[in-house]
Design a protein around this motif. Structure first.
Motif, mmCIF file in Angstrom:
data_model
loop_
_atom_site.group_PDB
_atom_site.id
_atom_site.type_symbol
_atom_site.label_atom_id
_atom_site.label_comp_id
_atom_site.label_asym_id
_atom_site.label_seq_id
_atom_site.Cartn_x
_atom_site.Cartn_y
_atom_site.Cartn_z
ATOM 1 N N ASP A 42 0.855 -1.055 0.031
ATOM 2 C CA ASP A 42 0.132 -0.014 0.081
ATOM 3 C C ASP A 42 0.961 1.202 0.066
ATOM 4 O OD1 ASP A 42 -1.678 2.008 0.220
ATOM 5 O OD2 ASP A 42 -2.731 1.147 2.300
ATOM 6 N N THR A 228 -5.794 4.659 -2.995
ATOM 7 C CA THR A 228 -6.247 3.851 -2.024
ATOM 8 C C THR A 228 -7.822 3.302 -2.519
ATOM 9 O OG1 THR A 228 -5.677 5.389 -0.348
ATOM 10 C CG2 THR A 228 -7.442 4.031 0.210
ATOM 11 N N ASN A 229 -8.664 4.079 -3.320
ATOM 12 C CA ASN A 229 -10.107 3.685 -3.807
ATOM 13 C C ASN A 229 -9.664 2.834 -4.957
ATOM 14 O OD1 ASN A 229 -11.333 5.546 -2.194
ATOM 15 N ND2 ASN A 229 -11.398 7.005 -3.572
ATOM 16 N N ASN A 232 -8.399 -0.542 -3.284
ATOM 17 C CA ASN A 232 -9.499 -1.357 -2.526
ATOM 18 C C ASN A 232 -10.440 -1.931 -3.678
ATOM 19 O OD1 ASN A 232 -8.446 -0.642 -0.088
ATOM 20 N ND2 ASN A 232 -9.576 1.281 0.100
ATOM 21 N N THR A 236 -10.946 -6.078 -3.833
ATOM 22 C CA THR A 236 -12.321 -6.557 -3.654
ATOM 23 C C THR A 236 -12.608 -7.089 -4.746
ATOM 24 O OG1 THR A 236 -12.694 -4.401 -2.060
ATOM 25 C CG2 THR A 236 -14.470 -5.670 -2.870
#
Length: 305
Positions: A42, A228-229, A232, A236
Motif C-alpha cells: 500500500d 486507495t480507492n 481497494n 475487493t
C-alpha cells in the motif's frame, strides 16, 4: 474377439494418460495468490509500507529501497510466469485427455453396434437350433439320445452367452454418458484454469504498475485518495472473483464422476438380472429332473411291454 478389442482400446487410452493430479491445480493457484499478496504494498502511507516490508524476515533490511523493491518485483514476476506455465500445462493435459476420451466414446459406439449384430445373429441361431431340436424330438427314432442332449446343451450355452453379451451391451451403453460426464468436467476445469490465468495475472500486473508509478511520484498526498480507492476496488473484486472461482472449483472437484442414483440403478438392474437368471436356472434344473424321471418311467414301461 469383439470384447478384447474394446479392452484394447481402453488400455491404449490409459497408457497414453499421464499421471495428473487435479489437486495440483488448486495448489498452483494458491502459490500464485501467495506471490501476488506478497508484493501487495500500500503506497499511500510510508509507515504502512515500512511495516509490511519489515514483516517479511529476509526483507527487513529493504525499507524504501526502490532498487531492491524492483528487484523483488522481478523475482515475483518470474515466479508467477512459472506458475502460469504450470497452469497452462495442466490445461493442455486435460484437453489431451478429452481428445482420448472422445476416441474411446466413438469406439464404444461402434462396439455397441457390432455387439448388437452378434446378438441378433445369436438369437436367429437360437431360434433355428430350437426348431431343429423340436424336429429331432419328433423323430427320436432317427437319432441317438446323446445327439439330442448335445443339441440341448449347446442351446443352453448359447442362451447364457447371449445373456452375457446383452449385459455387456448395457454396461457399454451406460459408459457413454459416463465418458461425456468426465469430458464435461474436464472442460469445466479447463475454463476455471483459463479464468485464473486471464483474470488474476492482469490484476497482479496492474498492481505492480500502480505501485511503481506511485513510488516515483513526488506528491503522494495528491494521489492518496485515488490510489486507495483504486487499490481497494481491485482487491475487493479480485477477492470476490477468487471466492467465486474457488467455490466453483471446490464443488466441481468434490462432485463424483457418476451420481449415486446412477450407481444405484445399475446395482438394482444387475441384482434383478442375477435373480432372474438364478430363477430360470433353478426352474430349468427342476424341469430337467422332471423330464429325466418321466423318461425313466417311459423306458421302464416300454421294457415291461
Amino acid at each position: 474377439e469383439l470384447q478384447n478389442k474394446l479392452a484394447g482400446h481402453s488400455d491404449a487410452f490409459l497408457n497414453n494418460v499421464k499421471s495428473f493430479d487435479a489437486g495440483e491445480i488448486g495448489d498452483t493457484i494458491t502459490d500464485l495468490l501467495t506471490e501476488i499478496n506478497y508484493i501487495d504494498i500500500d503506497p499511500t502511507q510510508k509507515s504502512m509500507m515500512k511495516r509490511l516490508m519489515m514483516s517479511i524476515p529476509f526483507l527487513k533490511k529493504i525499507v524504501q529501497n526502490t532498487e531492491k523493491i524492483f528487484s523483488k518485483y522481478d523475482t515475483v514476476s518470474k515466479n508467477v510466469d512459472s506458475i502460469v506455465t504450470k497452469l497452462d500445462k495442466g490445461r493442455l493435459t486435460i484437453l489431451k485427455d478429452n481428445v482420448g476420451l472422445q476416441g474411446l466414446f466413438e469406439q464404444n459406439i461402434d462396439f455397441i453396434k457390432d455387439l448388437e449384430e452378434l446378438i441378433v445373429a445369436g438369437h436367429i441361431r437360437y431360434q433355428d437350433l430350437d426348431q431343429e431340436i423340436a424336429n429331432m424330438e419328433l423323430n427320436k427314432e432317427n437319432y441317438q439320445d446323446y445327439e439330442i442332449s448335445d443339441k440341448r446343451e449347446f442351446l443352453t450355452r448359447l442362451s447364457k452367452r447371449l445373456n452375457d453379451m446383452s449385459i455387456t451391451r448395457m454396461i457399454t451403453i451406460q459408459s457413454i454418458p459416463q465418458i461425456r460426464l468426465v469430458q464435461n468436467n474436464n472442460s469445466s476445469m479447463v475454463e476455471k484454469i483459463q479464468s485464473s490465468i486471464t483474470t488474476t495475472i492482469p490484476i497482479w500486473r496492474n498492481q505492480i504498475a500502480i505501485a511503481v508509478a506511485i513510488m516515483r511520484q513526488e506528491k503522494m498526498a495528491e494521489v492518496q485518495e485515488n490510489v486507495t480507492n483504486t487499490t481497494n476496488t481491485i482487491l475487493t473484486k479480485n477477492a470476490a472473483m477468487l471466492k467465486m472461482n474457488s467455490i466453483k472449483i471446490a464443488k466441481q472437484n468434490e462432485r463424483g464422476v457418476v451420481d449415486i442414483e446412477t450407481i444405484r440403478t445399475v446395482q438394482e438392474n444387475l441384482i434383478s438380472t442375477l435373480e432372474e437368471i438364478k430363477t430360470i436356472k433353478v426352474n430349468g434344473e427342476a424341469q430337467r429332473l422332471s423330464v429325466a424321471k418321466e423318461l425313466e418311467s417311459l423306458e421302464k414301461s416300454l421294457k415291461e411291454k
